[in-house]
Design a protein around this motif. Structure first.
Motif, PDB file in Angstrom:
ATOM      1  N   ARG A 189      23.073   4.862  -0.993  1.00 35.29           N
ATOM      2  CA  ARG A 189      23.395   3.923  -2.053  1.00 35.29           C
ATOM      3  C   ARG A 189      22.106   3.073  -2.305  1.00 35.29           C
ATOM      4  O   ARG A 189      21.826   2.596  -3.443  1.00 35.29           O
ATOM      5  CB  ARG A 189      24.607   3.046  -1.541  1.00 35.29           C
ATOM      6  N   LEU A 190      21.460   2.784  -1.079  1.00 33.07           N
ATOM      7  CA  LEU A 190      20.274   1.853  -1.170  1.00 33.07           C
ATOM      8  C   LEU A 190      18.897   2.647  -1.874  1.00 33.07           C
ATOM      9  O   LEU A 190      18.453   2.046  -2.748  1.00 33.07           O
ATOM     10  CB  LEU A 190      19.988   1.232   0.040  1.00 33.07           C
ATOM     11  N   VAL A 191      18.661   3.727  -1.203  1.00 28.46           N
ATOM     12  CA  VAL A 191      17.392   4.111  -1.593  1.00 28.46           C
ATOM     13  C   VAL A 191      17.620   4.989  -3.207  1.00 28.46           C
ATOM     14  O   VAL A 191      16.623   5.028  -3.965  1.00 28.46           O
ATOM     15  CB  VAL A 191      17.017   5.332  -0.636  1.00 28.46           C
ATOM     16  N   ASN A 192      18.961   5.337  -3.487  1.00 28.88           N
ATOM     17  CA  ASN A 192      18.953   5.799  -4.731  1.00 28.88           C
ATOM     18  C   ASN A 192      19.298   4.946  -5.908  1.00 28.88           C
ATOM     19  O   ASN A 192      20.005   5.285  -7.155  1.00 28.88           O
ATOM     20  CB  ASN A 192      20.031   6.941  -4.772  1.00 28.88           C
ATOM     21  N   SER A 193      19.384   3.520  -5.403  1.00 26.57           N
ATOM     22  CA  SER A 193      19.815   2.675  -6.618  1.00 26.57           C
ATOM     23  C   SER A 193      18.530   2.435  -7.413  1.00 26.57           C
ATOM     24  O   SER A 193      17.457   2.258  -6.998  1.00 26.57           O
ATOM     25  CB  SER A 193      20.227   1.470  -5.575  1.00 26.57           C
TER      26      SER A 193
ATOM     27  N   VAL B  83       0.699  -1.334  -0.044  1.00 26.51           N
ATOM     28  CA  VAL B  83      -0.180  -0.034   0.010  1.00 26.51           C
ATOM     29  C   VAL B  83       0.734   1.208  -0.101  1.00 26.51           C
ATOM     30  O   VAL B  83       0.382   2.199  -0.628  1.00 26.51           O
ATOM     31  CB  VAL B  83      -0.783  -0.088   1.206  1.00 26.51           C
ATOM     32  N   TYR B  84       1.993   1.295   0.699  1.00 33.12           N
ATOM     33  CA  TYR B  84       2.636   2.490   1.056  1.00 33.12           C
ATOM     34  C   TYR B  84       3.902   2.642   0.138  1.00 33.12           C
ATOM     35  O   TYR B  84       4.590   3.453   0.128  1.00 33.12           O
ATOM     36  CB  TYR B  84       2.939   2.825   2.444  1.00 33.12           C
ATOM     37  N   HIS B  85       4.271   1.655  -0.332  1.00 28.92           N
ATOM     38  CA  HIS B  85       5.703   1.583  -1.225  1.00 28.92           C
ATOM     39  C   HIS B  85       6.772   2.266  -0.447  1.00 28.92           C
ATOM     40  O   HIS B  85       7.119   3.402  -1.135  1.00 28.92           O
ATOM     41  CB  HIS B  85       5.585   2.052  -2.644  1.00 28.92           C
ATOM     42  N   PRO B  86       7.260   2.075   0.826  1.00 27.93           N
ATOM     43  CA  PRO B  86       8.249   2.962   1.080  1.00 27.93           C
ATOM     44  C   PRO B  86       9.436   2.845   0.469  1.00 27.93           C
ATOM     45  O   PRO B  86       9.707   1.869  -0.497  1.00 27.93           O
ATOM     46  CB  PRO B  86       8.753   2.104   2.504  1.00 27.93           C
ATOM     47  N   ASP B  87      10.486   3.578   0.559  1.00 27.35           N
ATOM     48  CA  ASP B  87      11.624   3.785  -0.165  1.00 27.35           C
ATOM     49  C   ASP B  87      12.687   2.927   0.497  1.00 27.35           C
ATOM     50  O   ASP B  87      13.630   2.321  -0.359  1.00 27.35           O
ATOM     51  CB  ASP B  87      12.241   5.219  -0.191  1.00 27.35           C
ATOM     52  N   ILE B  88      12.632   2.645   1.773  1.00 32.05           N
ATOM     53  CA  ILE B  88      13.419   1.524   2.473  1.00 32.05           C
ATOM     54  C   ILE B  88      12.795   0.905   3.567  1.00 32.05           C
ATOM     55  O   ILE B  88      11.965   1.569   4.161  1.00 32.05           O
ATOM     56  CB  ILE B  88      14.921   2.296   2.706  1.00 32.05           C
ATOM     57  N   VAL B  89      13.247  -0.480   3.777  1.00 29.64           N
ATOM     58  CA  VAL B  89      12.641  -1.118   5.089  1.00 29.64           C
ATOM     59  C   VAL B  89      13.951  -1.398   5.749  1.00 29.64           C
ATOM     60  O   VAL B  89      14.987  -1.948   5.308  1.00 29.64           O
ATOM     61  CB  VAL B  89      11.883  -2.193   4.745  1.00 29.64           C
TER      62      VAL B  89
ATOM     63  N   PHE C  44      16.980  -2.155  -7.471  1.00 35.00           N
ATOM     64  CA  PHE C  44      15.964  -2.918  -7.045  1.00 35.00           C
ATOM     65  C   PHE C  44      14.376  -2.875  -7.646  1.00 35.00           C
ATOM     66  O   PHE C  44      13.356  -3.811  -7.700  1.00 35.00           O
ATOM     67  CB  PHE C  44      15.424  -2.508  -5.629  1.00 35.00           C
ATOM     68  N   LYS C  45      14.300  -1.900  -8.554  1.00 38.32           N
ATOM     69  CA  LYS C  45      13.114  -1.846  -9.619  1.00 38.32           C
ATOM     70  C   LYS C  45      13.004  -2.746 -10.339  1.00 38.32           C
ATOM     71  O   LYS C  45      12.001  -3.022 -11.220  1.00 38.32           O
ATOM     72  CB  LYS C  45      13.181  -0.250 -10.038  1.00 38.32           C
ATOM     73  N   PHE C  46      14.074  -3.520 -10.825  1.00 38.48           N
ATOM     74  CA  PHE C  46      14.188  -4.787 -11.573  1.00 38.48           C
ATOM     75  C   PHE C  46      13.951  -5.765 -11.107  1.00 38.48           C
ATOM     76  O   PHE C  46      13.670  -6.842 -11.696  1.00 38.48           O
ATOM     77  CB  PHE C  46      15.584  -4.514 -12.746  1.00 38.48           C
ATOM     78  N   ALA C  47      13.829  -5.889  -9.854  1.00 34.03           N
ATOM     79  CA  ALA C  47      13.142  -7.098  -9.329  1.00 34.03           C
ATOM     80  C   ALA C  47      11.937  -7.577  -9.588  1.00 34.03           C
ATOM     81  O   ALA C  47      11.001  -6.532  -9.439  1.00 34.03           O
ATOM     82  CB  ALA C  47      13.602  -6.951  -7.563  1.00 34.03           C
ATOM     83  N   LYS C  48      12.079  -8.858  -9.812  1.00 36.59           N
ATOM     84  CA  LYS C  48      10.602  -9.225 -10.262  1.00 36.59           C
ATOM     85  C   LYS C  48      10.136 -10.272  -9.328  1.00 36.59           C
ATOM     86  O   LYS C  48      10.846 -11.437  -9.128  1.00 36.59           O
ATOM     87  CB  LYS C  48      10.636  -9.968 -11.661  1.00 36.59           C
TER      88      LYS C  48
ATOM     89  N   GLN D 250      12.858  -7.187  -0.465  1.00 39.31           N
ATOM     90  CA  GLN D 250      13.766  -7.011  -1.880  1.00 39.31           C
ATOM     91  C   GLN D 250      12.818  -7.643  -2.849  1.00 39.31           C
ATOM     92  O   GLN D 250      12.890  -6.884  -4.072  1.00 39.31           O
ATOM     93  CB  GLN D 250      15.044  -7.669  -1.702  1.00 39.31           C
ATOM     94  N   LYS D 251      12.339  -8.508  -2.734  1.00 40.60           N
ATOM     95  CA  LYS D 251      11.430  -9.346  -3.863  1.00 40.60           C
ATOM     96  C   LYS D 251      10.340  -8.280  -4.297  1.00 40.60           C
ATOM     97  O   LYS D 251       9.744  -8.261  -5.504  1.00 40.60           O
ATOM     98  CB  LYS D 251      10.897 -10.569  -3.773  1.00 40.60           C
ATOM     99  N   HIS D 252       9.734  -7.422  -3.438  1.00 39.39           N
ATOM    100  CA  HIS D 252       8.845  -6.387  -3.689  1.00 39.39           C
ATOM    101  C   HIS D 252       9.710  -5.253  -4.423  1.00 39.39           C
ATOM    102  O   HIS D 252       8.860  -4.238  -4.680  1.00 39.39           O
ATOM    103  CB  HIS D 252       8.428  -6.006  -2.403  1.00 39.39           C
ATOM    104  N   GLY D 253      10.684  -5.212  -4.759  1.00 42.54           N
ATOM    105  CA  GLY D 253      11.464  -4.004  -5.191  1.00 42.54           C
ATOM    106  C   GLY D 253      12.047  -2.990  -4.611  1.00 42.54           C
ATOM    107  O   GLY D 253      11.958  -2.101  -5.093  1.00 42.54           O
ATOM    108  N   ILE D 254      12.007  -3.493  -3.297  1.00 39.70           N
ATOM    109  CA  ILE D 254      12.234  -2.317  -2.352  1.00 39.70           C
ATOM    110  C   ILE D 254      13.527  -2.688  -1.486  1.00 39.70           C
ATOM    111  O   ILE D 254      13.774  -3.716  -1.129  1.00 39.70           O
ATOM    112  CB  ILE D 254      11.071  -2.285  -1.123  1.00 39.70           C
ATOM    113  N   PRO D 255      14.438  -1.471  -1.580  1.00 42.33           N
ATOM    114  CA  PRO D 255      15.708  -1.905  -0.593  1.00 42.33           C
ATOM    115  C   PRO D 255      15.531  -2.111   0.771  1.00 42.33           C
ATOM    116  O   PRO D 255      14.552  -1.477   1.316  1.00 42.33           O
ATOM    117  CB  PRO D 255      16.533  -0.724  -0.902  1.00 42.33           C
TER     118      PRO D 255
END
Ligand code: CFM
Length: 545
Positions: free
Chosen positions: A518-522, A468-474, A525-529, A485-490
């Protein structure tokens, strides 16, 4: 972020939808454990339900009492030889996975942390008892190392079959009178989480170790740090700063520590508490028995570090020390600013979820804020209400059967060694001037309004928050890492720090900013499927069909 939720942070609407998936009884309980934060005058925050049993079947983030005792509190001490009485897995999985580091003072100084010692219980002992095997393990350990102290840690099966680790410890002490041998009743099932193990560890260290050696360390302004476990080298960075300021760190409980430092900790003049959850018991008991005052500090984040160093220097009240500490802070902050500002420009406005243990879910919010990242939901795995709402609620916490299971020691002043380090009048005068002793404000008073506070968050709830919220990092632990990470989130592990550290102090803050940047601006993770996007249900057939 889903359009449905217009609030930037999760709120009650989200919570109620989350609870719909649960059976009514569980939904009612979880509702008390998930609160939308509000902060009123005098740090009054909503009440949260904490330190209660996890519903069976839920994939919790918690660990066990044995983990809290052996892994967390005693694990980082290098020269207390530690024997896990139990199946081999308990010893193996509590062996350095937390990345607690140590630095022996010389190459031949004892360091047992590189060993994982266990009685390796088998079916035979489960049926016929394991005490003989434990005694044999002690004999073997003594023959090999002849340590000054041995700790024995009970695991679940040991409690179930009724092995008495304390009786074996007593017998072993008769056999080896020059070795301090003590057992911990930290069976995994004690209490509701690793928090119970902290309490068991604090009690035993207090009764059997602290106070055995009346030999203060040399140096001025001597204090102990309680609840700092040297993950990724955090304690090394704190030691560096304390040294630069000209103060003497007597003992750390328990990062980079030794048995002698524990034994003589009662000779220091102050206890500062980093992780309130795991060690507040020891701080309280040492104040009652020896007259050592304590207060809370935080070395995570540059500003928090500066504030903590200042407060310690202020406590000792020496003008030269205060001036030197200010100089250290000024020099170090200048270095921090060089790195922080450009990183902040890239991270500003990003969001984080933080679900860790019993203190880091709080401590890491401030350092995130230093680079412009807002924590929109956070929670502890196993903290108590006071860690959320502040120590002022302690008298109102209901004691249940699980908490009663853990011994509460009755502590009185030591006949010869009780010496209040500051007088009642002096303490009152300082308090009137705003200096807080024996207090912890808790996490919620420092979280923004409307952020979500979730106690004992589980994987179902975490995944809902992600969707629901798609945080930039967990920030969480290893059990959460790959799902996130599988959700595409660092995802950053804040237990072991993955492969990094230190994150404490000024140099640690710089390391942390860089890592989060390094993590939030990479883009990686967007390519993770996620596998469940293409194949949502696991399917299988019987081999004979
Ligand atoms: Fe204290 Fe800890 Fe923590 Fe903790 Fe822990 Fe830890 Fe933690 Mo993992 S003692 S409560 S039991 S700060 S191991 S070093 S990271 S859950 S938030």
């Amino acid at each position: 972020m889903s359009e449905k939720y217009e609030m930037k942070v999760p709120g009650e609407e989200f919570r109620d939808e989350l609870l719909e998936a649960y059976p009514p009884k569980l939904a009612k309980k979880r509702k008390k454990q998930i609160v939308v934060n509000q902060v009123e005058e005098g740090d009054v925050v909503p009440q949260i339900l904490a330190n209660t049993r996890t519903a069976p079947g839920i994939i919790t983030m918690r660990g066990c009492a044995y983990a809290g005792c052996k892994g967390v509190v005693l694990g980082p001490t290098r020269d207390i030889l530690q024997i896990t009485h139990g199946p081999i897995g308990c010893g193996f999985y509590s062996w350095l996975t937390r990345r607690n580091k140590t630095r022996p003072t010389s190459p031949d100084a004892p360091n047992y942390m590189t060993y994982s010692m266990s009685t390796d219980l088998q079916e035979n002992e489960i049926v016929f008892g394991g005490e003989k095997k434990l005694m044999a393990a002690i004999d073997e350990a003594v023959a090999l190392f002849h340590p000054r102290a041995i700790g024995i840690f009970a695991t679940c099966p040991v409690g179930l079959i009724g092995d008495d680790v304390h009786a074996v410890a007593r017998q072993a002490e008769e056999k080896y009178p020059d070795i301090n041998i003590f057992g911990f009743s930290c069976e995994g099932y004690k209490g509701v989480s690793q928090s119970a193990g902290h309490h068991v560890a604090n009690n035993k260290v207090f009764t059997d170790v602290v106070g055995l050696l009346d030999k203060p360390k040399e140096g001025k302004f001597r204090f102990n740090i309680l609840g700092e476990y040297n993950i990724g080298g955090d304690a090394f960075e704190i030691e560096r700063l304390v040294g630069l300021c000209g103060m003497t760190l007597h003992s750390t409980f328990s990062g980079n520590s030794t048995y002698d430092e524990f034994c003589s900790a009662h000779t220091a003049d102050l206890n500062v508490v980093m992780c309130h959850r795991s060690i507040n018991y020891l701080a309280e008991m040492m104040e009652l028995k020896y007259g050592i005052p304590w207060f809370k500090v935080n070395f995570i984040g540059a500003e928090a570090t500066a504030k903590s160093l200042r407060k310690i220097a202020q406590f000792f009240g020496d003008e030269e020390l205060i001036a030197r500490t200010e100089k250290v802070i000024e020099t170090e902050l200048a270095e921090v600013a060089k790195v922080r500002d450009s990183i902040k420009a890239r991270c500003e406005g990003k969001t984080a979820l933080n679900f860790v243990g019993g203190s880091r879910a709080h401590h890491y919010q401030e350092i995130m804020k230093e680079i412009g990242i807002d924590t929109i939901a956070a929670g502890y795995e196993f903290a108590h209400r006071d860690d959320y709402e502040g120590r002022k609620v302690i008298p109102t916490i209901a004691v249940d059967a699980d908490s009663r299971n853990i011994e509460e020691l009755t502590v009185t002043a030591d006949e010869t060694r009780y010496a209040p380090r500051i007088s009642e009048e002096d303490k009152a005068r300082r308090e009137a001037a705003g200096f807080e002793f024996s207090d912890y404000r808790g996490m919620m008073a420092e979280m923004p309004e409307n952020t979500l506070v979730v106690d004992d968050c589980n994987h179902y709830e975490l995944e809902k928050l992600l969707e629901v919220y798609h945080p930039d990092i967990v920030c969480a632990g290893i059990k959460e890492k790959y799902v996130v990470q599988k959700h595409g989130i660092p995802m950053k592990q804040l237990h072991s720090y993955d492969y990094m550290g230190p994150f404490a102090g000024f140099k640690g803050a710089i390391n942390f900013y860089r890592e989060i940047d390094r993590l939030v601006n990479s883009n990686a993770f967007k390519f993770a499927k996620a596998p469940w996007d293409t194949n949502p249900e696991l399917a299988a057939t019987y081999g004979n069909e």
